[in-house]
Design a protein around this motif. Structure first.
Motif, PDB file in Angstrom:
ATOM      1  N   HIS A  25     -12.316  -1.886  13.734  1.00  0.00           N
ATOM      2  CA  HIS A  25     -11.124  -2.579  14.227  1.00  0.00           C
ATOM      3  C   HIS A  25     -10.076  -2.700  13.040  1.00  0.00           C
ATOM      4  O   HIS A  25      -8.866  -2.343  13.073  1.00  0.00           O
ATOM      5  CB  HIS A  25     -11.261  -4.092  14.681  1.00  0.00           C
ATOM      6  N   LEU A  28      -8.567   0.772  12.571  1.00  0.00           N
ATOM      7  CA  LEU A  28      -7.412   1.035  13.525  1.00  0.00           C
ATOM      8  C   LEU A  28      -6.312   0.399  13.453  1.00  0.00           C
ATOM      9  O   LEU A  28      -5.194   0.860  13.481  1.00  0.00           O
ATOM     10  CB  LEU A  28      -8.131   0.605  14.879  1.00  0.00           C
ATOM     11  N   HIS A  74      -2.263  -7.138  15.569  1.00  0.00           N
ATOM     12  CA  HIS A  74      -3.499  -7.355  14.994  1.00  0.00           C
ATOM     13  C   HIS A  74      -3.675  -8.341  13.856  1.00  0.00           C
ATOM     14  O   HIS A  74      -4.706  -9.126  13.626  1.00  0.00           O
ATOM     15  CB  HIS A  74      -3.916  -5.861  14.532  1.00  0.00           C
ATOM     16  N   TRP A 123      -3.543  -7.300  25.647  1.00  0.00           N
ATOM     17  CA  TRP A 123      -3.643  -8.548  24.801  1.00  0.00           C
ATOM     18  C   TRP A 123      -3.474  -9.709  25.683  1.00  0.00           C
ATOM     19  O   TRP A 123      -2.850  -9.732  26.789  1.00  0.00           O
ATOM     20  CB  TRP A 123      -2.748  -8.550  23.636  1.00  0.00           C
ATOM     21  N   ASP A 158      -7.327  -9.833  21.556  1.00  0.00           N
ATOM     22  CA  ASP A 158      -7.234  -8.249  21.587  1.00  0.00           C
ATOM     23  C   ASP A 158      -8.189  -8.089  22.746  1.00  0.00           C
ATOM     24  O   ASP A 158      -9.497  -8.194  22.519  1.00  0.00           O
ATOM     25  CB  ASP A 158      -7.807  -7.790  20.086  1.00  0.00           C
ATOM     26  N   HIS A 162     -11.562  -1.247  22.117  1.00  0.00           N
ATOM     27  CA  HIS A 162     -12.177  -1.071  20.672  1.00  0.00           C
ATOM     28  C   HIS A 162     -12.078  -2.302  20.064  1.00  0.00           C
ATOM     29  O   HIS A 162     -13.019  -2.236  19.114  1.00  0.00           O
ATOM     30  CB  HIS A 162     -10.910  -0.312  20.044  1.00  0.00           C
TER      31      HIS A 162
HETATM   32 FE   LIG Z   1      -7.355  -3.875  18.326  1.00  0.00          FE
END
Ligand SMILES: [Fe+2]
Length: 194
Positions: A25, A28, A74, A123, A158, A162
């Motif tokens: 994560h 990403l 994030h 989200w 999130d 992923h």
């Molecule tokens: Fe994410």
């Protein structure tokens, strides 16, 4: 030009969210930081070359919201997790506000969880309306659709696959959400209140 730097989050050893999951994560997230800088650089280059308003420039303009929000959300998500969590105190400012807006902390969590386990990726954000202080839970499609403009993000979750696929199966969203809640840094969330 503004250059964004990747933020570091020390989250090793969370409950139910493995270090391997976090490693994937973080990588990403780093991509969104890089791409936000790249989009800004490419826009500036096109503008310096007299190409403002061209289709290429316009597509980058559209892309910017996606990259910025991929970065910002994030940071808000990792920023509301902690290695040393404590239960949400019913008598804290956040505990009282949640109860005032949803009836109880449990009712708010049930609403968050139901929103999070809807089909699709995106989200779940508990937002505060700056005009009246009220909290509402919102589903954000991908990174940029569904945000109430100008609202304060209080709790950010999130729900892209992923975020949990290393630890959980796609049908186990509820387990991931429970793990998320067991690691929330309620003090950090409370500081976001207006
Ligand atoms: Fe994410």
């Amino acid at each position: 030009m503004i250059q964004y730097q990747e933020q570091k989050f020390d989250l090793k050893g969370l409950n139910g969210i493995s270090d391997a999951q976090l490693e994937v994560h973080f990588k990403l997230y780093a991509g969104y930081v890089t791409n936000t800088n790249t989009v800004n650089a490419q826009l500036a280059e096109l503008e310096a070359g007299g190409k403002m308003g061209t289709p290429t420039w316009a597509e980058l303009k559209r892309r910017a919201g996606w990259e910025y929000n991929g970065k910002i959300l994030h940071e808000q998500y990792f920023g509301n997790l902690t290695r040393s969590p404590a239960a949400l105190d019913d008598n804290s400012a956040l505990g009282r506000k949640v109860a005032e807006c949803f009836g109880s902390v449990d009712a708010w969590k049930k609403n968050m969880t139901s929103t999070a386990t809807m089909r699709g990726i995106g989200w779940v954000i508990c937002y505060q309306d700056p005009t009246n202080g009220h909290l509402t839970n919102h589903w954000i499609t991908e990174h940029e659709m569904g945000h109430p403009a100008g609202f304060r993000p209080i709790v950010v979750l999130d729900m892209w696959e992923h975020a949990f696929m290393v630890d959980y199966k796609p049908a186990e969203k509820a387990k991931y959400v429970e793990a998320f809640f067991s690691n929330v840094d309620w003090k950090a969330c409370e500081k976001r209140l207006g």
